[in-house]
Write an enzyme that holds these catalytic residues in place. Structure first.
Site, PDB file in Angstrom:
ATOM      1  N   ASP A 439     -36.667  14.983  -9.619  1.00  0.00           N
ATOM      2  CA  ASP A 439     -36.518  16.059  -8.644  1.00  0.00           C
ATOM      3  C   ASP A 439     -36.772  15.473  -7.254  1.00  0.00           C
ATOM      4  O   ASP A 439     -37.910  15.127  -6.921  1.00  0.00           O
ATOM      5  CB  ASP A 439     -37.533  17.170  -8.987  1.00  0.00           C
ATOM      6  CG  ASP A 439     -37.358  18.404  -8.128  1.00  0.00           C
ATOM      7  OD1 ASP A 439     -36.830  18.278  -7.007  1.00  0.00           O
ATOM      8  OD2 ASP A 439     -37.765  19.496  -8.583  1.00  0.00           O
ATOM      9  N   HIS A 440     -35.715  15.373  -6.496  1.00  0.00           N
ATOM     10  CA  HIS A 440     -35.818  14.684  -5.189  1.00  0.00           C
ATOM     11  C   HIS A 440     -36.604  15.496  -4.164  1.00  0.00           C
ATOM     12  O   HIS A 440     -36.933  15.004  -3.089  1.00  0.00           O
ATOM     13  CB  HIS A 440     -34.409  14.377  -4.671  1.00  0.00           C
ATOM     14  CG  HIS A 440     -34.335  13.112  -3.868  1.00  0.00           C
ATOM     15  ND1 HIS A 440     -35.441  12.504  -3.309  1.00  0.00           N
ATOM     16  CD2 HIS A 440     -33.274  12.323  -3.527  1.00  0.00           C
ATOM     17  CE1 HIS A 440     -35.073  11.420  -2.655  1.00  0.00           C
ATOM     18  NE2 HIS A 440     -33.763  11.277  -2.777  1.00  0.00           N
TER      19      HIS A 440
END
Ligand code: CAO
Length: 469
Positions: A439-440
């Site tokens: 999850d950036h």
């Protein structure tokens, strides 16, 4: 005495189940705890046990039908003198008195109308009655009260131990459908009771604050797979239609939620497992009878436990509503298991306190349970990170999808012999492709590269686990 046996509570917001198989016939004798029905919900398959000793007098459902919670599914003539397990009246409903469960059959509209009028006490009672269901979908009438249940996501995972919230079932359902974590919603009603309006306002806040594309308060179906108008396929050839299974529907919804709410990136690497594989084969030869086989996935569970401790931002969930990061101090790993019903992701618990041999056993047991339909809803809850190992099947790489509310998933492909250039010479080494989707929003690319490199180095040199893990 003839007892009407009802389909018991199956878990929060589960109102019905597919009858997979009726395990008894009219005239069969059953003991307490004998499995009498196999059912399947969105989350799992169960065998429902009898709560009475007696003889089956009448069957009111058959395989392929949908049974509602609280519905009479069969009639059992109790054996003379057989002690029926009694429930405290206000604790769990008995088979013959489905009062609380009958309420479940109320229409959504009724529920919706009632939801806003319920007193806070009623909400608490709802929450308690929806505490964890028992192994085979049956309430254990003798058990001590259990701690509050977790709010599972649609594939059964959750972010860990949480408190039940005062909200009507319809409110919780709406929250789940639009991808809102109800634990994060602030209730404005008496004693913090959460209303439908609170859920919608929370979703609006999420949208304006984080720009998240999913949780659209005005569109309750936003988290469901969008409906695409299909062409008339019959113009092109023969077709046939099949109803989606519960597992497929749950997977589709969860994947859509994961894909549309998590901005994710996949990092690729390779681990030289030549030496580890030699060690694994050697250790497997020393295995005692009955011990589970030591596999790549079992070793990876141990490596991940250490990696999560070294890189705590990977053992976290992102709480955009409160602009906080939730760091977890427990280490559970979800494992993608390929079953004939489709993908299931049961959880191996406390991987940090288990050795590799124990983890191999745990993995073997949970994968078998998933494949043999013995899995329980709670087996899907509380995962911190997921492993998807397709190496036993083949392939050189893939991009797994992060399983919300986790922030990373490890994907593993098949190891193969490759020439590796070192000190001006090529060596034949067993190289295993590994990837990490993350999850950036929470994980930066450099952190992901460091995390994955550390996992590879731990596989290449397991001593690292003792030094740094
Ligand atoms: N490279 C090479 N060999 C591998 C390997 C890899 N990446 N992964 C497993 N193997 C080997 C095992 O070590 C074992 O070898 P031996 O027979 O020599 O001991 C063999 O392949 C079979 O392993 P396995 O798959 O039965 O066992 P496992 O513990 O490694 O995996 C499980 C368990 C549950 C992960 C696996 O059975 C499974 O279901 N995988 C599919 C997961 C899936 O569907 N993912 C997609 C999800 S969508 O993103």
């Amino acid at each position: 005495m003839a007892t009407e046996f009802i389909l018991p509570e199956l878990g929060e917001n589960i109102e019905s189940a597919d009858v997979v198989e009726v395990l008894v016939s009219v005239g069969d004798s059953v003991e307490v705890d004998d499995p009498i029905l196999e059912i399947e919900t969105d989350k799992a398959s169960f065998e429902v046990p009898s709560t009475v000793k007696g003889v089956i007098k009448e069957l009111r459902v058959s395989a392929g039908e949908v049974a509602k919670v609280g519905q009479v599914v069969m009639v059992i003539e109790e054996s003379e003198g057989a002690a029926k397990e009694e429930a405290p009246e206000d604790d769990a409903p008995s088979s013959a008195e489905p009062s609380a469960q009958e309420e479940r059959q109320d229409s959504d509209e009724q529920e919706e109308g009632q939801a806003e009028q319920e007193e806070p006490e009623a909400a608490t009672a709802t929450a308690v009655s929806e505490a964890p269901t028992e192994s085979r979908g049956q309430v254990d009438l003798n058990r001590e009260p259990e701690p509050p249940a977790e709010e599972p996501s649609s594939n059964g995972t959750s972010s860990g131990a949480r408190q039940l919230v005062p909200a009507a079932p319809s409110t919780r359902r709406l929250a789940r459908e639009i991808g809102v974590n109800i634990q994060q919603v602030k209730g404005t009603g008496p004693s913090g009771r959460i209303s439908i309006e609170d859920v919608k306002n929370h979703a609006k806040k999420l949208l304006s604050g984080a720009g998240a594309p999913a949780a659209a308060a005005s569109a309750p179906a936003a988290a469901s797979v969008p409906v695409v108008t299909l062409p008339d396929f019959s113009k092109f050839g023969e077709t046939k239609r099949e109803k989606m299974s519960n597992v497929r529907r749950a997977t589709a919804n969860q994947m859509h939620l994961n894909w549309s709410t998590i901005p994710q990136v996949t990092q690729f690497d390779k681990a030289d497992i030549t030496d580890l594989e030699a060690l694994r084969k050697q250790l497997n030869k020393r295995r005692a009878e009955g011990e589970a086989k030591l596999t790549v996935t079992a070793i990876l569970l141990k490596v991940l436990a250490s990696a999560l401790k070294k890189f705590p931002q990977f053992n976290a969930s992102i709480d955009m509503a409160n602009e906080e990061v939730v760091y977890k101090d427990y280490f559970n790993v979800g494992v993608a298991v390929d079953t004939d019903r489709g993908l299931l992701v049961p959880v191996v618990r406390d991987v940090d306190s288990r050795n590799v041999k124990q983890l191999a056993q745990d993995l073997n047991e949970i994968a078998e349970k998933a494949r043999n339909k013995k899995i329980r809803p709670e087996d899907f809850q509380g995962s911190c990170i997921t492993i998807s190992n397709l190496g036993g099947i083949g392939g050189v790489g893939f991009t797994p999808i992060v399983n919300s509310p986790e922030v990373a998933i490890l994907g593993v492909s098949r190891a193969s012999m490759e020439p590796v250039y070192h000190d001006e010479t090529f060596y034949a080494r067993l190289m295993m492709p590994i990837c990490l989707s993350y999850d950036h929003r929470l994980i930066d690319g450099a952190d992901a590269a460091r995390f994955l490199r550390w996992v590879c180095e731990a596989l290449e040199n397991p001593a690292l686990l003792a030094f740094e893990g």
